[in-house]
Write an enzyme that holds these catalytic residues in place. Structure first.
Site, PDB file in Angstrom:
ATOM      1  N   LYS A  59     -17.714  44.846  14.836  1.00  0.00           N
ATOM      2  CA  LYS A  59     -17.209  46.212  14.635  1.00  0.00           C
ATOM      3  C   LYS A  59     -16.404  46.608  15.882  1.00  0.00           C
ATOM      4  O   LYS A  59     -15.386  45.987  16.173  1.00  0.00           O
ATOM      5  CB  LYS A  59     -18.367  47.157  14.308  1.00  0.00           C
ATOM      6  CG  LYS A  59     -19.083  46.760  13.004  1.00  0.00           C
ATOM      7  CD  LYS A  59     -20.147  47.744  12.592  1.00  0.00           C
ATOM      8  CE  LYS A  59     -20.765  47.423  11.250  1.00  0.00           C
ATOM      9  NZ  LYS A  59     -21.955  46.572  11.315  1.00  0.00           N
TER      10      LYS A  59
ATOM     11  N   GLU B  75     -30.495  23.562  14.976  1.00  0.00           N
ATOM     12  CA  GLU B  75     -31.728  24.359  14.913  1.00  0.00           C
ATOM     13  C   GLU B  75     -32.464  24.281  16.244  1.00  0.00           C
ATOM     14  O   GLU B  75     -32.613  23.215  16.833  1.00  0.00           O
ATOM     15  CB  GLU B  75     -32.617  23.853  13.772  1.00  0.00           C
ATOM     16  CG  GLU B  75     -32.056  24.255  12.427  1.00  0.00           C
ATOM     17  CD  GLU B  75     -32.887  23.770  11.252  1.00  0.00           C
ATOM     18  OE1 GLU B  75     -33.966  23.201  11.466  1.00  0.00           O
ATOM     19  OE2 GLU B  75     -32.425  23.966  10.115  1.00  0.00           O
TER      20      GLU B  75
ATOM     21  N   ARG C 119     -17.796  37.925  12.513  1.00  0.00           N
ATOM     22  CA  ARG C 119     -18.929  38.494  11.783  1.00  0.00           C
ATOM     23  C   ARG C 119     -20.196  37.771  12.204  1.00  0.00           C
ATOM     24  O   ARG C 119     -20.359  36.577  11.922  1.00  0.00           O
ATOM     25  CB  ARG C 119     -18.720  38.363  10.279  1.00  0.00           C
ATOM     26  CG  ARG C 119     -17.461  39.034   9.797  1.00  0.00           C
ATOM     27  CD  ARG C 119     -17.464  39.178   8.306  1.00  0.00           C
ATOM     28  NE  ARG C 119     -18.257  40.320   7.953  1.00  0.00           N
ATOM     29  CZ  ARG C 119     -17.765  41.557   7.824  1.00  0.00           C
ATOM     30  NH1 ARG C 119     -16.496  41.793   8.032  1.00  0.00           N
ATOM     31  NH2 ARG C 119     -18.554  42.553   7.489  1.00  0.00           N
TER      32      ARG C 119
ATOM     33  N   ASP D 192     -30.199  50.266  16.977  1.00  0.00           N
ATOM     34  CA  ASP D 192     -29.218  49.508  16.186  1.00  0.00           C
ATOM     35  C   ASP D 192     -27.851  50.088  16.541  1.00  0.00           C
ATOM     36  O   ASP D 192     -27.447  51.136  16.032  1.00  0.00           O
ATOM     37  CB  ASP D 192     -29.523  49.662  14.696  1.00  0.00           C
ATOM     38  CG  ASP D 192     -28.581  48.837  13.835  1.00  0.00           C
ATOM     39  OD1 ASP D 192     -27.504  48.442  14.329  1.00  0.00           O
ATOM     40  OD2 ASP D 192     -28.919  48.585  12.658  1.00  0.00           O
TER      41      ASP D 192
ATOM     42  N   TYR E 258     -25.195  20.848  13.225  1.00  0.00           N
ATOM     43  CA  TYR E 258     -26.499  21.508  13.047  1.00  0.00           C
ATOM     44  C   TYR E 258     -27.188  21.642  14.395  1.00  0.00           C
ATOM     45  O   TYR E 258     -27.215  20.684  15.170  1.00  0.00           O
ATOM     46  CB  TYR E 258     -27.395  20.686  12.106  1.00  0.00           C
ATOM     47  CG  TYR E 258     -27.624  21.391  10.793  1.00  0.00           C
ATOM     48  CD1 TYR E 258     -28.264  22.631  10.767  1.00  0.00           C
ATOM     49  CD2 TYR E 258     -27.201  20.839   9.598  1.00  0.00           C
ATOM     50  CE1 TYR E 258     -28.469  23.288   9.566  1.00  0.00           C
ATOM     51  CE2 TYR E 258     -27.399  21.496   8.397  1.00  0.00           C
ATOM     52  CZ  TYR E 258     -28.036  22.724   8.384  1.00  0.00           C
ATOM     53  OH  TYR E 258     -28.236  23.379   7.212  1.00  0.00           O
TER      54      TYR E 258
ATOM     55  N   THR F 245     -24.373  44.138  15.369  1.00  0.00           N
ATOM     56  CA  THR F 245     -23.426  43.170  14.834  1.00  0.00           C
ATOM     57  C   THR F 245     -22.365  42.947  15.913  1.00  0.00           C
ATOM     58  O   THR F 245     -22.297  43.683  16.911  1.00  0.00           O
ATOM     59  CB  THR F 245     -22.754  43.674  13.543  1.00  0.00           C
ATOM     60  OG1 THR F 245     -22.217  44.970  13.783  1.00  0.00           O
ATOM     61  CG2 THR F 245     -23.741  43.718  12.394  1.00  0.00           C
TER      62      THR F 245
HETATM   63  N1  DSN Z   1     -21.680  47.794   6.321  1.00  0.00           N
HETATM   64  C1  DSN Z   1     -21.764  48.404   7.615  1.00  0.00           C
HETATM   65  C2  DSN Z   1     -20.924  49.609   7.713  1.00  0.00           C
HETATM   66  O1  DSN Z   1     -19.884  49.646   7.072  1.00  0.00           O
HETATM   67  O2  DSN Z   1     -21.253  50.530   8.436  1.00  0.00           O
HETATM   68  C3  DSN Z   1     -23.163  48.700   7.973  1.00  0.00           C
HETATM   69  O3  DSN Z   1     -23.958  47.667   7.577  1.00  0.00           O
END
Ligand code: DSN
Length: 423
Positions: A232, A59, A238, A203, A57, A229
């Site tokens: 990707k 925090e 993730r 974003d 943990y 994120t």
């Molecule tokens: N779920 C993502 C996507 O597939 O683009 C976006 O949040």
């Protein structure tokens, strides 16, 4: 090495669950994965993400924790932060958001109050739920106003965005989305946000890896906050990051913790640090450019085969196919492609007359196949498979889909995926 050897404790303790993991490894190895928001992480990222860091943990932030025993964790998180700052050229990075939606929620918490007006791209136009769309908390707790694309070009109409921003004066403007095949003009958004007095958030979840590799312009220096994120095109675990100018650092950190989250997922932070290290290598520059070259080649091959692409093609990793002219709805096509070993998602297209759960389009992209080493020379083959599968879907021709599945598996066997057993 068999699955029993790779995960011996898991097989011994929970063979039922272990078998599912093993089946997923096989599925990811044998299929052509075209979902543009997915990828394959490296073996190093996988290893870092499954460590004893999980047991801790933490925090707070490095040097300012609410729990003792942070000697190593502080250094892990500091490494991730420094690597994010270096890679993206930003003043400040927070690597703790659990994923993209919590990251964006933290942005609202930092800069807006419930009921305030916020602005983003409409979900059916290519935006994201968390950019103020109605069914999301961001669209019910805030007053979301939404922009879209031009019906004739499929491109963002920056004059319309400006007019809406000046009329509504939103607290926050989001640019970026989940189904945008074209380059985002961050400078244009910055000048609109400045005129409207809005906080501008890019974003870049989909294109973070392209930005890191120099294959898409960077929002750094143009926007107040960059939200992304990490799993990707960036090829990390993730998770998510928020990056910003120094003036916003305190507000962002406070919003993530204690505003929204508890303890960070330290094993994920470690995986993010490794992914950022990998993305800083010269090979990642080649990867990012290859993703775009593959997408352009695939778009050209699809156009040659009579497909209608939103905006007429792509500048990045993503292609949105409008199947209206093919008389096969997106969901039917996506499910047929899945049976053919080609994994895509059905998706709305701008001004879609159909419903989101049964829309007119499919969304594809090249991050995963590029991670396996496929090149532009393979894209006509991929386009052929898609074309044949869509035709087979129209005729309910299951043998044709099975034949494609076998051809796909043959090619995939020649291009082992990073992080998978056969790699
Ligand atoms: N779920 C993502 C996507 O597939 O683009 C976006 O949040």
């Amino acid at each position: 090495m068999t699955a029993h050897h790779r995960q011996p404790a898991l097989f011994a303790t929970d063979p039922e669950l272990a078998a599912l993991v093993s089946a997923e490894e096989t599925l990811q190895a044998e299929t052509l994965r075209l979902i543009p928001s997915e990828n394959y992480v490296s073996a190093a990222v996988l290893e870092a993400s499954g460590t004893v860091l999980q047991n801790k943990y933490s925090e707070g932030y490095p040097g300012r924790r609410y729990y003792e025993g942070q000697q190593n964790i502080d250094r892990v998180e500091a490494l991730a932060i420094e690597r994010a700052k270096g890679l993206f050229g930003v003043d400040h990075a927070n690597v703790q958001p659990y994923s993209g939606s919590p990251a964006n929620l933290a942005v609202y918490l930092a800069f807006a109050k419930p009921g305030d007006t916020v602005m983003g791209m409409a979900l059916p136009m290519g935006g994201h739920l968390t950019h103020g769309w109605g069914v999301s908390a961001t669209g019910s707790w805030f007053r979301g106003v939404q922009y879209g694309v031009r019906p004739d070009t499929g491109l963002i109409d920056y004059d319309a965005v400006r007019a809406l921003a000046l009329a509504e004066r939103p607290k926050i403007i989001f640019c970026g989305g989940t189904a945008l095949p074209r380059t985002i003009d961050f400078e244009a958004f910055a000048s609109i946000a400045e005129e409207a007095g809005s906080v501008l958030v890019a974003d870049v979840a989909h294109i973070a890896g392209l930005i890191a590799g120099g294959a898409h312009p960077s929002p750094a220096g143009h926007v107040d906050v960059i939200s992304t994120t990490t799993h990707k095109t960036l090829r990390g675990p993730r998770g998510a990051m928020l990056m910003c100018k120094e003036e916003h650092a305190k507000a962002i950190d406070k919003a993530v913790f204690p505003g929204l989250q508890g303890g960070p997922h330290n094993q994920t932070t470690a995986g993010i640090a490794v992914a950022l290290h990998e993305a800083a290598q010269p090979s990642f520059v080649s990867y990012a450019h290859a993703v775009v070259a593959n997408a352009k080649a695939l778009a050209a091959a699809l156009l040659e085969r009579g497909f209608d692409l939103v905006s007429g093609g792509t500048d990045n990793h993503l292609i949105l196919i409008d199947l209206t002219g093919k008389d096969v709805p997106g969901k039917v096509a996506a499910k047929a492609l899945d049976r053919a070993g080609i994994v895509v998602n059905y998706n709305t297209v701008p001004f879609d007359p159909r419903k989101p759960f049964d829309p007119s389009g499919i969304r594809i992209g090249t991050p995963s196949l590029t991670s396996r080493g496929l090149t532009a020379a393979h894209m006509p083959v991929v386009a052929d498979w898609i074309s044949r599968a869509v035709d087979a879907a129209a005729k309910a021709d299951e043998p044709a889909l099975a034949a494609i599945r076998s051809e796909v598996a043959d090619l995939m066997a020649a291009f082992p995926a990073p992080g998978l057993p056969l790699a």
